[in-house]
Design an enzyme around this catalytic site. Sequence first.
Site, PDB file in Angstrom:
ATOM      1  CG  PHE A  86      -1.790   1.231   1.299  1.00 39.33           C
ATOM      2  CD1 PHE A  86      -2.956   1.290   0.537  1.00 39.33           C
ATOM      3  CD2 PHE A  86      -1.464   2.333   2.083  1.00 39.33           C
ATOM      4  CE1 PHE A  86      -3.782   2.411   0.562  1.00 39.33           C
ATOM      5  CE2 PHE A  86      -2.278   3.462   2.113  1.00 39.33           C
ATOM      6  CZ  PHE A  86      -3.438   3.498   1.354  1.00 39.33           C
TER       7      PHE A  86
ATOM      8  CG  ASP B 265       5.768   3.646   1.764  1.00 39.55           C
ATOM      9  OD1 ASP B 265       5.855   4.432   2.729  1.00 39.55           O
ATOM     10  OD2 ASP B 265       4.700   3.428   1.159  1.00 39.55           O
TER      11      ASP B 265
ATOM     12  CE  LYS C 173      -0.612   6.004   7.691  1.00 41.03           C
ATOM     13  NZ  LYS C 173      -0.348   5.257   6.479  1.00 41.03           N
TER      14      LYS C 173
HETATM   15  C1  LIG Z   1      -0.656   5.396   5.064  1.00 37.77           C
HETATM   16  C2  LIG Z   1       0.384   4.996   4.075  1.00 37.77           C
HETATM   17  C3  LIG Z   1       0.557   5.696   2.871  1.00 37.77           C
HETATM   18  C4  LIG Z   1      -0.365   6.810   2.448  1.00 37.77           C
HETATM   19  O1  LIG Z   1      -0.326   7.889   3.347  1.00 37.77           O
HETATM   20  P1  LIG Z   1      -1.472   9.010   3.303  1.00 37.77           P
HETATM   21  O2  LIG Z   1      -0.959  10.052   4.244  1.00 37.77           O
HETATM   22  O3  LIG Z   1      -2.732   8.363   3.748  1.00 37.77           O
HETATM   23  O4  LIG Z   1      -1.569   9.489   1.898  1.00 37.77           O
HETATM   24  C5  LIG Z   1       1.583   5.310   2.041  1.00 37.77           C
HETATM   25  N1  LIG Z   1       2.405   4.293   2.356  1.00 37.77           N
HETATM   26  C6  LIG Z   1       2.261   3.601   3.504  1.00 37.77           C
HETATM   27  C7  LIG Z   1       3.227   2.501   3.822  1.00 37.77           C
HETATM   28  C8  LIG Z   1       1.242   3.917   4.392  1.00 37.77           C
HETATM   29  O5  LIG Z   1       1.100   3.206   5.515  1.00 37.77           O
END
Ligand SMILES: *Cc1c(COP(=O)(O)O)cnc(C)c1O
Length: 410
Positions: A148, A233, A262
């Site tokens: 994701f 990521d 985050k």
């Molecule tokens: C939450 C998340 C995203 C997306 O972040 P948003 O701030 O919701 O756009 C991308 N990569 C990972 C691994 C995530 O957990």
Amino acid sequence: MVARQGSHWNMSTSAPASGPSPAVMGTYGRINVVFDRGEGSWLIAKGGERYLDFGSGIAVNTLGHAHPRLVAALTEQAGKVWHTSNLYRIDGQERLAENLVANTFADKVFFCNSGAEACEGAIKLARRYHFAKGNPERNRVITFEGCFHGRTLATIAAAGNPKHLEGFGPEMPGFDHVATLDVEAARAAVGPETAAIMIEPIQGEGGIRNVPVEVLQGLRALCDEHGILLIIDEVQTGVGRTGKLFAHEWAGITPDVMPIAKGIGGGFPLGAILATEDAAQGMVPGTHGSTFGGNPLAVAVGAEVLDAVLEDGFMDGVQAKSLRLRQELARLQDEHPDMIEDIRGSGLLLGVKLKAPLGDVVNACFDEKLLTVVAGDNVMRLIPPLNVTDEELVDAVNRIGAAFTKLKSA
Ligand SMILES: *Cc1c(COP(=O)(O)O)cnc(C)c1O
């Protein structure tokens, strides 16, 4: 099918009489509760009920709610200047970038506002890198099953999850999806057009699926072999969440590019792309931008979060609390072997893989005034603030136990 619901669970059994306003677009299945205040690991609903927050707004509230340091940093900046755009220098941005550079593999930082933007920017950076080196045909990114990376058109194409792509028109090209989380599968997908490999060190939304350190090491070597950029990521795993500043440190390797978001803002929207000087070589003036990215309010809070996490002993504390939480969860599993299949994750990003239906357990925990977050693969995420206390860890596990007992007697 519970996979991929993110945190958006509805059907709470203790819902107030009236539901959410129809004026808000209905893209989320929200729990019918409104929180009015927060204090540390606790959220207080409008009616005064206190909820123990083991979701942290999906791994965002690194230092819990209303932390005095963050409140002070935000209000102090709010009295000076909120926003100037990136047409001008921003002092706080320079200081936060320097602190990130001093404490990571990175030489360069670009600020944005969210995780999806950071991931999308990382993809742009990777394409631009090969363009700058005279290889514009190298523009494809390899990603993994269950991953994701956000909800923009590029990041839903990157992940390739059909549920996120459905109805949104042509899938953006440029991604090669590998069916298993291993090096040989990635190697087989590498071709003359490969620009980058993008991976989460622990799949968050996908179900707290740990990527073995050997896989991260193998991907690093594979990238080096072929001149490919490794994008890790760390939007969910970063900023102390796993007990290291960044989760890839556990594997003893470094990425070339790292989107974060985050946890870095501690609750204020803030994201960033970190990169080595080499990887960032294509990002020259005019190539990328954001009106809000790294605005003075956001970086004032981000700088304070990073300082707090980097303080002596903080990360040791996260590791100790992780161990404690795992011990409590092991005890719970012994008591309820019919409910728990296994415990996954690292640091304070733990997943309880359930034998019972995930939605029922999350709702039963909510009724015990414990907030958790759903993930794919029938996994309940436990993501408390990093400054959670030992008593709160024990309290949370006792609440899960009470939820199990009620579910079984229902
Ligand atoms: C939450 C998340 C995203 C997306 O972040 P948003 O701030 O919701 O756009 C991308 N990569 C990972 C691994 C995530 O957990």
